[in-house]
Design a protein around this motif. Sequence first.
Motif, PDB file in Angstrom:
ATOM      1  N   GLU A  29       0.944  -1.183  -0.139  1.00  0.00           N
ATOM      2  CA  GLU A  29      -0.159   0.090   0.035  1.00  0.00           C
ATOM      3  C   GLU A  29       0.700   1.294   0.096  1.00  0.00           C
ATOM      4  O   GLU A  29       0.196   2.176  -0.443  1.00  0.00           O
ATOM      5  CB  GLU A  29      -0.906   0.041   1.046  1.00  0.00           C
ATOM      6  CG  GLU A  29      -1.885  -0.975   0.975  1.00  0.00           C
ATOM      7  CD  GLU A  29      -3.179  -0.998   2.130  1.00  0.00           C
ATOM      8  OE1 GLU A  29      -2.935  -0.180   2.918  1.00  0.00           O
ATOM      9  OE2 GLU A  29      -4.066  -1.932   2.073  1.00  0.00           O
ATOM     10  N   ASN A  30       2.089   0.984   0.517  1.00  0.00           N
ATOM     11  CA  ASN A  30       2.812   2.326   0.599  1.00  0.00           C
ATOM     12  C   ASN A  30       4.241   1.966   0.268  1.00  0.00           C
ATOM     13  O   ASN A  30       4.776   0.866   0.576  1.00  0.00           O
ATOM     14  CB  ASN A  30       2.736   3.239   1.706  1.00  0.00           C
ATOM     15  CG  ASN A  30       3.277   2.572   2.857  1.00  0.00           C
ATOM     16  OD1 ASN A  30       4.413   2.453   3.020  1.00  0.00           O
ATOM     17  ND2 ASN A  30       2.258   2.039   3.793  1.00  0.00           N
ATOM     18  N   ARG A  31       5.196   2.805  -0.419  1.00  0.00           N
ATOM     19  CA  ARG A  31       6.352   2.759  -0.531  1.00  0.00           C
ATOM     20  C   ARG A  31       7.516   2.413   0.428  1.00  0.00           C
ATOM     21  O   ARG A  31       8.363   1.477   0.461  1.00  0.00           O
ATOM     22  CB  ARG A  31       6.923   4.053  -1.122  1.00  0.00           C
ATOM     23  CG  ARG A  31       7.103   4.227  -2.851  1.00  0.00           C
ATOM     24  CD  ARG A  31       7.830   5.417  -3.234  1.00  0.00           C
ATOM     25  NE  ARG A  31       7.670   6.403  -2.464  1.00  0.00           N
ATOM     26  CZ  ARG A  31       7.321   8.027  -2.927  1.00  0.00           C
ATOM     27  NH1 ARG A  31       7.170   7.742  -4.190  1.00  0.00           N
ATOM     28  NH2 ARG A  31       7.390   8.874  -2.349  1.00  0.00           N
ATOM     29  N   SER A  32       7.144   3.111   1.702  1.00  0.00           N
ATOM     30  CA  SER A  32       8.040   2.886   2.970  1.00  0.00           C
ATOM     31  C   SER A  32       8.026   1.342   3.152  1.00  0.00           C
ATOM     32  O   SER A  32       8.987   0.682   3.468  1.00  0.00           O
ATOM     33  CB  SER A  32       7.574   3.516   4.132  1.00  0.00           C
ATOM     34  OG  SER A  32       7.529   5.007   3.839  1.00  0.00           O
ATOM     35  N   GLU A  33       6.827   0.700   3.389  1.00  0.00           N
ATOM     36  CA  GLU A  33       6.760  -0.887   3.719  1.00  0.00           C
ATOM     37  C   GLU A  33       7.590  -1.448   2.689  1.00  0.00           C
ATOM     38  O   GLU A  33       8.392  -2.445   2.975  1.00  0.00           O
ATOM     39  CB  GLU A  33       5.262  -1.177   3.577  1.00  0.00           C
ATOM     40  CG  GLU A  33       5.417  -2.420   4.581  1.00  0.00           C
ATOM     41  CD  GLU A  33       6.084  -2.698   5.899  1.00  0.00           C
ATOM     42  OE1 GLU A  33       6.194  -1.783   6.702  1.00  0.00           O
ATOM     43  OE2 GLU A  33       6.635  -3.762   6.013  1.00  0.00           O
ATOM     44  N   PHE A  34       7.373  -1.183   1.244  1.00  0.00           N
ATOM     45  CA  PHE A  34       8.035  -1.963   0.386  1.00  0.00           C
ATOM     46  C   PHE A  34       9.462  -1.885   0.340  1.00  0.00           C
ATOM     47  O   PHE A  34      10.326  -2.727   0.163  1.00  0.00           O
ATOM     48  CB  PHE A  34       7.475  -1.518  -1.197  1.00  0.00           C
ATOM     49  CG  PHE A  34       8.139  -2.150  -2.412  1.00  0.00           C
ATOM     50  CD1 PHE A  34       7.829  -3.193  -2.479  1.00  0.00           C
ATOM     51  CD2 PHE A  34       9.167  -1.389  -3.083  1.00  0.00           C
ATOM     52  CE1 PHE A  34       8.364  -4.262  -3.632  1.00  0.00           C
ATOM     53  CE2 PHE A  34       9.686  -2.186  -4.273  1.00  0.00           C
ATOM     54  CZ  PHE A  34       9.217  -3.558  -4.375  1.00  0.00           C
ATOM     55  N   ILE A  35       9.934  -0.472   0.689  1.00  0.00           N
ATOM     56  CA  ILE A  35      11.559  -0.372   0.693  1.00  0.00           C
ATOM     57  C   ILE A  35      11.969  -1.038   1.991  1.00  0.00           C
ATOM     58  O   ILE A  35      13.126  -1.414   1.860  1.00  0.00           O
ATOM     59  CB  ILE A  35      11.777   1.215   0.751  1.00  0.00           C
ATOM     60  CG1 ILE A  35      11.563   1.737  -0.641  1.00  0.00           C
ATOM     61  CG2 ILE A  35      13.209   1.497   1.137  1.00  0.00           C
ATOM     62  CD1 ILE A  35      11.438   3.258  -0.636  1.00  0.00           C
ATOM     63  N   ARG A  36      11.370  -1.076   3.028  1.00  0.00           N
ATOM     64  CA  ARG A  36      11.942  -1.596   4.290  1.00  0.00           C
ATOM     65  C   ARG A  36      11.986  -3.213   4.105  1.00  0.00           C
ATOM     66  O   ARG A  36      12.814  -3.595   4.296  1.00  0.00           O
ATOM     67  CB  ARG A  36      10.806  -1.464   5.467  1.00  0.00           C
ATOM     68  CG  ARG A  36      10.755  -0.157   6.003  1.00  0.00           C
ATOM     69  CD  ARG A  36      10.038  -0.234   7.550  1.00  0.00           C
ATOM     70  NE  ARG A  36       8.615  -0.114   7.247  1.00  0.00           N
ATOM     71  CZ  ARG A  36       7.863   0.916   7.327  1.00  0.00           C
ATOM     72  NH1 ARG A  36       8.453   2.134   7.407  1.00  0.00           N
ATOM     73  NH2 ARG A  36       6.554   0.718   7.019  1.00  0.00           N
ATOM     74  N   ASP A  37      11.029  -3.949   3.200  1.00  0.00           N
ATOM     75  CA  ASP A  37      11.132  -5.449   3.073  1.00  0.00           C
ATOM     76  C   ASP A  37      12.283  -5.503   1.833  1.00  0.00           C
ATOM     77  O   ASP A  37      12.885  -6.675   1.884  1.00  0.00           O
ATOM     78  CB  ASP A  37       9.638  -5.689   2.405  1.00  0.00           C
ATOM     79  CG  ASP A  37       8.790  -6.107   3.338  1.00  0.00           C
ATOM     80  OD1 ASP A  37       9.188  -5.939   4.660  1.00  0.00           O
ATOM     81  OD2 ASP A  37       7.658  -6.452   3.272  1.00  0.00           O
ATOM     82  N   MET A  38      12.404  -4.675   0.883  1.00  0.00           N
ATOM     83  CA  MET A  38      13.573  -4.727   0.087  1.00  0.00           C
ATOM     84  C   MET A  38      14.877  -4.726   0.916  1.00  0.00           C
ATOM     85  O   MET A  38      15.702  -5.330   0.610  1.00  0.00           O
ATOM     86  CB  MET A  38      13.659  -3.616  -1.059  1.00  0.00           C
ATOM     87  CG  MET A  38      12.830  -3.868  -2.037  1.00  0.00           C
ATOM     88  SD  MET A  38      13.312  -2.834  -3.787  1.00  0.00           S
ATOM     89  CE  MET A  38      13.397  -1.329  -3.087  1.00  0.00           C
TER      90      MET A  38
END
Length: 138
Positions: A29-38
């Motif tokens: 849903e948001n970039r922050s969570e995606f980047i954290r997981d990357m």
Amino acid sequence: MSELARVSLSIEEPLLKSLEKLTRASGYENRSEFIRDMIRDRLTLEEWKSGADVIGTVTLIYNHHHRGLTEKLVELQHDSLAHVLVSTHVHISHEICAEMIMVRGNGEKIRQFAGTVKRQKGVLHAELSMSTTGENIS
Ligand code: NI
């Protein structure tokens, strides 16, 4: 959970568009969570290279009618330099079995174990999933 810090970063426009596309395509849903997981994915990859304790799961498909294979697979688990945490056996058909073997230990030792399992005659498919103990990625 640690306190959140805010960061800003400079990134080329096309790269930002790719990031947004990837974020949406991956269901975040948001970039922050995606980047954290990357970042966690990358840290996990580094753990596998560093010799840290990691978690791996080998999924294998084999023909149990192949002479001596079942015994050999048990023997390989007993002799593995990585610690076998659990293994599950499922009968797929009259002759085909599936097994899931979860191991903990040094990444290189786990790779060796998975490779040895995969090379056994009668093993039709084997896949190593590389994960982490989770202790160093939060
Ligand atoms: Ni079976």
